[in-house]
Design an enzyme around this catalytic site. Structure first.
Site, PDB file in Angstrom:
ATOM      1  N   THR A  44       0.909  -1.042  -0.339  1.00  0.00           N
ATOM      2  CA  THR A  44       0.011   0.013  -0.102  1.00  0.00           C
ATOM      3  C   THR A  44       0.626   1.309   0.150  1.00  0.00           C
ATOM      4  O   THR A  44      -0.056   2.429   0.127  1.00  0.00           O
ATOM      5  CB  THR A  44      -0.835  -0.042   1.194  1.00  0.00           C
ATOM      6  OG1 THR A  44       0.102  -0.646   2.274  1.00  0.00           O
ATOM      7  CG2 THR A  44      -1.758  -0.488   1.187  1.00  0.00           C
ATOM      8  N   VAL A  64       6.072   2.473  -3.286  1.00  0.00           N
ATOM      9  CA  VAL A  64       7.185   1.912  -4.166  1.00  0.00           C
ATOM     10  C   VAL A  64       5.916   0.580  -4.063  1.00  0.00           C
ATOM     11  O   VAL A  64       6.550  -0.269  -5.132  1.00  0.00           O
ATOM     12  CB  VAL A  64       8.146   1.596  -3.028  1.00  0.00           C
ATOM     13  CG1 VAL A  64       9.366   0.127  -4.110  1.00  0.00           C
ATOM     14  CG2 VAL A  64       9.134   2.811  -2.974  1.00  0.00           C
ATOM     15  N   ARG A  95      21.768  -4.274   1.526  1.00  0.00           N
ATOM     16  CA  ARG A  95      22.049  -4.172   1.022  1.00  0.00           C
ATOM     17  C   ARG A  95      23.700  -3.624   0.339  1.00  0.00           C
ATOM     18  O   ARG A  95      24.628  -4.653  -0.135  1.00  0.00           O
ATOM     19  CB  ARG A  95      22.569  -2.283   0.136  1.00  0.00           C
ATOM     20  CG  ARG A  95      20.929  -2.200  -0.750  1.00  0.00           C
ATOM     21  CD  ARG A  95      20.762  -0.400  -0.106  1.00  0.00           C
ATOM     22  NE  ARG A  95      18.972  -0.638  -1.404  1.00  0.00           N
ATOM     23  CZ  ARG A  95      18.552   1.022  -0.834  1.00  0.00           C
ATOM     24  NH1 ARG A  95      19.757   2.154  -0.369  1.00  0.00           N
ATOM     25  NH2 ARG A  95      16.876   1.374  -0.566  1.00  0.00           N
ATOM     26  N   CYS A 140      17.592   4.622  -4.866  1.00  0.00           N
ATOM     27  CA  CYS A 140      16.508   5.220  -5.909  1.00  0.00           C
ATOM     28  C   CYS A 140      17.905   6.385  -6.880  1.00  0.00           C
ATOM     29  O   CYS A 140      18.135   5.968  -8.270  1.00  0.00           O
ATOM     30  CB  CYS A 140      15.529   5.783  -5.761  1.00  0.00           C
ATOM     31  SG  CYS A 140      15.417   7.006  -4.048  1.00  0.00           S
ATOM     32  N   GLN A 190      16.398  15.817  -4.960  1.00  0.00           N
ATOM     33  CA  GLN A 190      15.439  14.160  -5.194  1.00  0.00           C
ATOM     34  C   GLN A 190      13.845  14.430  -4.164  1.00  0.00           C
ATOM     35  O   GLN A 190      14.218  15.877  -2.949  1.00  0.00           O
ATOM     36  CB  GLN A 190      16.167  13.641  -3.500  1.00  0.00           C
ATOM     37  CG  GLN A 190      17.628  12.819  -4.220  1.00  0.00           C
ATOM     38  CD  GLN A 190      18.007  11.518  -3.231  1.00  0.00           C
ATOM     39  OE1 GLN A 190      18.860  11.819  -3.173  1.00  0.00           O
ATOM     40  NE2 GLN A 190      17.398  10.715  -2.871  1.00  0.00           N
ATOM     41  N   LYS A 208      25.379   6.051   1.497  1.00  0.00           N
ATOM     42  CA  LYS A 208      24.608   4.972   0.421  1.00  0.00           C
ATOM     43  C   LYS A 208      24.656   5.335  -1.297  1.00  0.00           C
ATOM     44  O   LYS A 208      25.725   3.995  -1.679  1.00  0.00           O
ATOM     45  CB  LYS A 208      23.101   4.547   0.764  1.00  0.00           C
ATOM     46  CG  LYS A 208      22.539   3.974   1.949  1.00  0.00           C
ATOM     47  CD  LYS A 208      21.516   4.102   2.623  1.00  0.00           C
ATOM     48  CE  LYS A 208      20.380   5.473   2.513  1.00  0.00           C
ATOM     49  NZ  LYS A 208      19.064   5.453   2.544  1.00  0.00           N
ATOM     50  N   HIS A 234      14.141  12.098  -9.664  1.00  0.00           N
ATOM     51  CA  HIS A 234      15.520  12.348  -8.558  1.00  0.00           C
ATOM     52  C   HIS A 234      16.438  12.830 -10.143  1.00  0.00           C
ATOM     53  O   HIS A 234      16.013  11.866 -11.073  1.00  0.00           O
ATOM     54  CB  HIS A 234      15.920  11.293  -8.319  1.00  0.00           C
ATOM     55  CG  HIS A 234      15.529  11.109  -7.185  1.00  0.00           C
ATOM     56  ND1 HIS A 234      13.887  11.168  -5.808  1.00  0.00           N
ATOM     57  CD2 HIS A 234      15.813  10.032  -6.307  1.00  0.00           C
ATOM     58  CE1 HIS A 234      13.939  10.617  -4.843  1.00  0.00           C
ATOM     59  NE2 HIS A 234      15.423   9.515  -4.777  1.00  0.00           N
ATOM     60  N   ASN A 265      12.249   8.485  -9.490  1.00  0.00           N
ATOM     61  CA  ASN A 265      12.957   7.382  -8.547  1.00  0.00           C
ATOM     62  C   ASN A 265      11.972   6.383  -7.925  1.00  0.00           C
ATOM     63  O   ASN A 265      12.355   5.213  -7.182  1.00  0.00           O
ATOM     64  CB  ASN A 265      12.774   8.330  -7.114  1.00  0.00           C
ATOM     65  CG  ASN A 265      11.374   9.125  -7.095  1.00  0.00           C
ATOM     66  OD1 ASN A 265      11.475   9.847  -7.812  1.00  0.00           O
ATOM     67  ND2 ASN A 265      11.031   9.037  -5.870  1.00  0.00           N
TER      68      ASN A 265
HETATM   69  N1  LIG Z   1      10.136   6.119  -2.235  1.00  0.00           N
HETATM   70  C1  LIG Z   1      11.259   4.809  -2.760  1.00  0.00           C
HETATM   71  O1  LIG Z   1      11.730   6.661  -4.265  1.00  0.00           O
HETATM   72  C2  LIG Z   1      12.229   4.580  -2.658  1.00  0.00           C
HETATM   73  C3  LIG Z   1      13.563   3.987  -3.590  1.00  0.00           C
HETATM   74  C4  LIG Z   1      13.882   3.328  -3.393  1.00  0.00           C
HETATM   75  C5  LIG Z   1      13.303   2.303  -2.110  1.00  0.00           C
HETATM   76  N2  LIG Z   1      12.814   3.443  -0.763  1.00  0.00           N
HETATM   77  C6  LIG Z   1      12.317   2.170   0.472  1.00  0.00           C
HETATM   78  O2  LIG Z   1      11.509   0.712   0.164  1.00  0.00           O
HETATM   79  C7  LIG Z   1      11.258   1.145   1.004  1.00  0.00           C
HETATM   80  C8  LIG Z   1       9.869   1.679   0.633  1.00  0.00           C
HETATM   81  O3  LIG Z   1       9.806   2.970   0.921  1.00  0.00           O
HETATM   82  P1  LIG Z   1       8.004   3.974   0.574  1.00  0.00           P
HETATM   83  O4  LIG Z   1       8.227   4.545  -0.115  1.00  0.00           O
HETATM   84  O5  LIG Z   1       7.422   2.376  -0.490  1.00  0.00           O
HETATM   85  O6  LIG Z   1       7.677   3.795   1.681  1.00  0.00           O
HETATM   86  P2  LIG Z   1       5.634   3.867   1.911  1.00  0.00           P
HETATM   87  O7  LIG Z   1       4.802   4.763   1.124  1.00  0.00           O
HETATM   88  O8  LIG Z   1       5.711   5.011   3.601  1.00  0.00           O
HETATM   89  O9  LIG Z   1       4.890   2.589   2.637  1.00  0.00           O
HETATM   90  C9  LIG Z   1       4.971   1.991   3.473  1.00  0.00           C
HETATM   91  C10 LIG Z   1       4.752   0.344   3.174  1.00  0.00           C
HETATM   92  O10 LIG Z   1       5.079  -0.007   4.314  1.00  0.00           O
HETATM   93  C11 LIG Z   1       3.837  -0.482   5.130  1.00  0.00           C
HETATM   94  N3  LIG Z   1       3.745  -0.804   6.959  1.00  0.00           N
HETATM   95  C12 LIG Z   1       4.392  -0.086   8.112  1.00  0.00           C
HETATM   96  N4  LIG Z   1       4.211  -0.331   8.978  1.00  0.00           N
HETATM   97  C13 LIG Z   1       3.593  -1.560   8.368  1.00  0.00           C
HETATM   98  C14 LIG Z   1       3.524  -2.494   9.696  1.00  0.00           C
HETATM   99  N5  LIG Z   1       3.666  -1.820  11.232  1.00  0.00           N
HETATM  100  N6  LIG Z   1       3.563  -3.292   9.111  1.00  0.00           N
HETATM  101  C15 LIG Z   1       3.361  -4.352   8.074  1.00  0.00           C
HETATM  102  N7  LIG Z   1       3.610  -3.459   7.126  1.00  0.00           N
HETATM  103  C16 LIG Z   1       3.539  -2.212   7.409  1.00  0.00           C
HETATM  104  C17 LIG Z   1       3.132   1.016   4.975  1.00  0.00           C
HETATM  105  O11 LIG Z   1       1.251  -0.272   5.185  1.00  0.00           O
HETATM  106  P3  LIG Z   1       0.017   0.758   5.461  1.00  0.00           P
HETATM  107  O12 LIG Z   1      -0.011   1.484   4.584  1.00  0.00           O
HETATM  108  O13 LIG Z   1      -0.987  -0.926   5.580  1.00  0.00           O
HETATM  109  O14 LIG Z   1       0.904   1.688   6.211  1.00  0.00           O
HETATM  110  C18 LIG Z   1       2.995   0.799   3.595  1.00  0.00           C
HETATM  111  O15 LIG Z   1       2.253  -0.139   2.835  1.00  0.00           O
HETATM  112  C19 LIG Z   1      11.514   1.511   1.961  1.00  0.00           C
HETATM  113  O16 LIG Z   1      12.662   0.743   2.638  1.00  0.00           O
HETATM  114  C20 LIG Z   1      12.368   3.135   0.930  1.00  0.00           C
HETATM  115  O17 LIG Z   1      13.809   3.083   1.919  1.00  0.00           O
HETATM  116  C21 LIG Z   1      11.842   3.843  -1.087  1.00  0.00           C
END
Ligand SMILES: NC(=O)c1ccc[n+]([C@@H]2O[C@H](COP(=O)([O-])OP(=O)(O)OC[C@H]3O[C@@H](n4cnc5c(N)ncnc54)[C@H](OP(=O)(O)O)[C@@H]3O)[C@@H](O)[C@H]2O)c1
Length: 343
Positions: free
Chosen positions: A22, A25, A110, A139, A166, A223, A252, A323
């Site tokens: 949800t 990403v 990583r 990213c 970014q 990183k 980005h 990104n």
């Molecule tokens: N955004 C980027 O550009 C990017 C790029 C590369 C890597 N990343 C990495 O990818 C990962 C996800 O990033 P994101 O940007 O997608 O984050 P996000 O939008 O905050 O999404 C976080 C996800 O984790 C779930 N979650 C949070 N707390 C939880 C819990 N206690 N139990 C189970 N699920 C839980 C959330 O579910 P709910 O909706 O139910 O809260 C949501 O599905 C991170 O490690 C980030 O560093 C991100």
């Protein structure tokens, strides 16, 4: 390739789970799985208990979100992780124990030497048949390393200086909301809330992404430096980075200065980069990529390629990518795509 995949044991129609489905990403992974027509016999969407029961469309099906817990990976062949580092540390081992191959977007694994860190166009061969965890890079690293690899192969890299710009989507959905909310609050003369970033992000640039470390660098800069060295297989590459958060929703950008062993003209760089399928090169000076134009696209876009006359064999480039797609979800799903038997 068939032999390798046989050892990896990847089925032609695997059961796929997305942990963090949800989020920014995870949700894009769902879209990319559909767009690339990745075959699967079942798709599980996992998130926190707050999202349980939400419905997401996948092809002609509606899939109900389930809670991320240890039992959620039973029978899964592949687990795509898009959660925080802490959740990845807790649940990735459980997914592996249940028999899944994990592709993880967090930074939890990583830099572990035994775990492959992969941009498929750059170092897919880093994956061994016995691997069970594959890490998806940061990213800003993903959009940098194909360009660096191409230049290194042509002329040898001597030194790299990267400055990133970014977008807030790189920090997840709460960060997207924060830029939006702060902007509205300022226009309506209301007080702003600062939660997702260390300072106000609306109408501001913040030269800190992730935590500050003892040496004055941020963790994001660390990183970019260490992941680039690992992916390129250049442990001693001279590379430094400054990572800046800018008030942009998606995409980005990176200003990259490269010094090479042998001279390369901007025209030669354009030609070398144009040969790579994952790159789109803008050769005309007045025609350059920007964050607004890359949102929703797949290619890593490179422009403003020009000589830097302040040092021997030096060049400047401007690199922009979405990104969430190539910087995260698309790269992860492309890794999976190459692991499937029919690839
Ligand atoms: N955004 C980027 O550009 C990017 C790029 C590369 C890597 N990343 C990495 O990818 C990962 C996800 O990033 P994101 O940007 O997608 O984050 P996000 O939008 O905050 O999404 C976080 C996800 O984790 C779930 N979650 C949070 N707390 C939880 C819990 N206690 N139990 C189970 N699920 C839980 C959330 O579910 P709910 O909706 O139910 O809260 C949501 O599905 C991170 O490690 C980030 O560093 C991100």
């Amino acid at each position: 390739m068939g032999d390798f995949l046989g050892k990896m044991g990847m089925k032609s129609k695997p059961v796929i789970a997305i942990a963090g489905a949800t989020g920014v990403v995870g949700n894009e992974m769902l879209a990319v799985l559909e767009q690339l027509n990745i075959p699967c016999s079942e798709l599980r969407l996992l998130a926190s208990k707050d999202s349980v029961g939400e419905l997401y469309k996948f092809h002609s099906d509606e899939i109900r979100v389930e809670q991320l817990d240890g039992a959620a990976f039973e029978g899964a062949d592949v687990a795509l992780f898009a959660t925080s580092n802490d959740l990845a540390r807790e649940f990735v081992p459980l997914a592996v124990e249940a028999g899944a191959v994990v592709i993880d977007n967090s930074s939890a694994f990583r830099l572990q030497p035994e775990i492959p860190l992969v941009v498929p166009e750059v170092n897919f061969e880093a994956i061994k048949s016995s691997d069970r965890i594959i890490a998806n890079p940061n990213c800003s690293t993903i959009q940098l390393v194909p360009v660096l690899q191409a230049i290194h192969q042509a002329a040898g890299l001597r030194r790299v200086v990267v400055t990133t710009f970014q977008s807030v989507s790189g920090a997840g959905k709460a960060a997207l909301d924060e830029l939006w909310d702060q902007t509205l609050a300022i226009f309506n003369q209301r007080e702003i809330k600062i939660e997702a970033f260390p300072h106000q992000i609306a109408f501001n640039c913040i030269p800190q992404i992730d935590v500050l470390m003892d040496d004055g660098y941020t963790r994001e800069e660390f990183k970019i430096i260490q992941e680039s060295r690992k992916i390129l297989g250049l442990a001693n590459l001279k590379i430094t980075a400054t990572a800046v958060r800018v008030p942009v929703f998606h995409g980005h950008a990176g200003s990259v200065n490269v010094e090479t062993e042998k001279p390369l003209s901007p025209k030669e760089v354009s030609e070398i980069l144009s040969k790579r399928s994952e790159l789109a090169v803008f050769s005309e000076a007045a025609d350059y990529p920007m964050q607004l134009s890359v949102a929703g696209t797949d290619a890593i876009q490179v422009g403003r390629i020009r000589r830097d006359d302040s040092a021997p064999n030096a060049l400047n480039l401007w690199i922009v990518a979405d990104n969430i797609r190539k910087g995260a979800a698309l790269n992860a799903v492309q890794i999976l795509q190459r692991l499937l038997p029919q690839h």
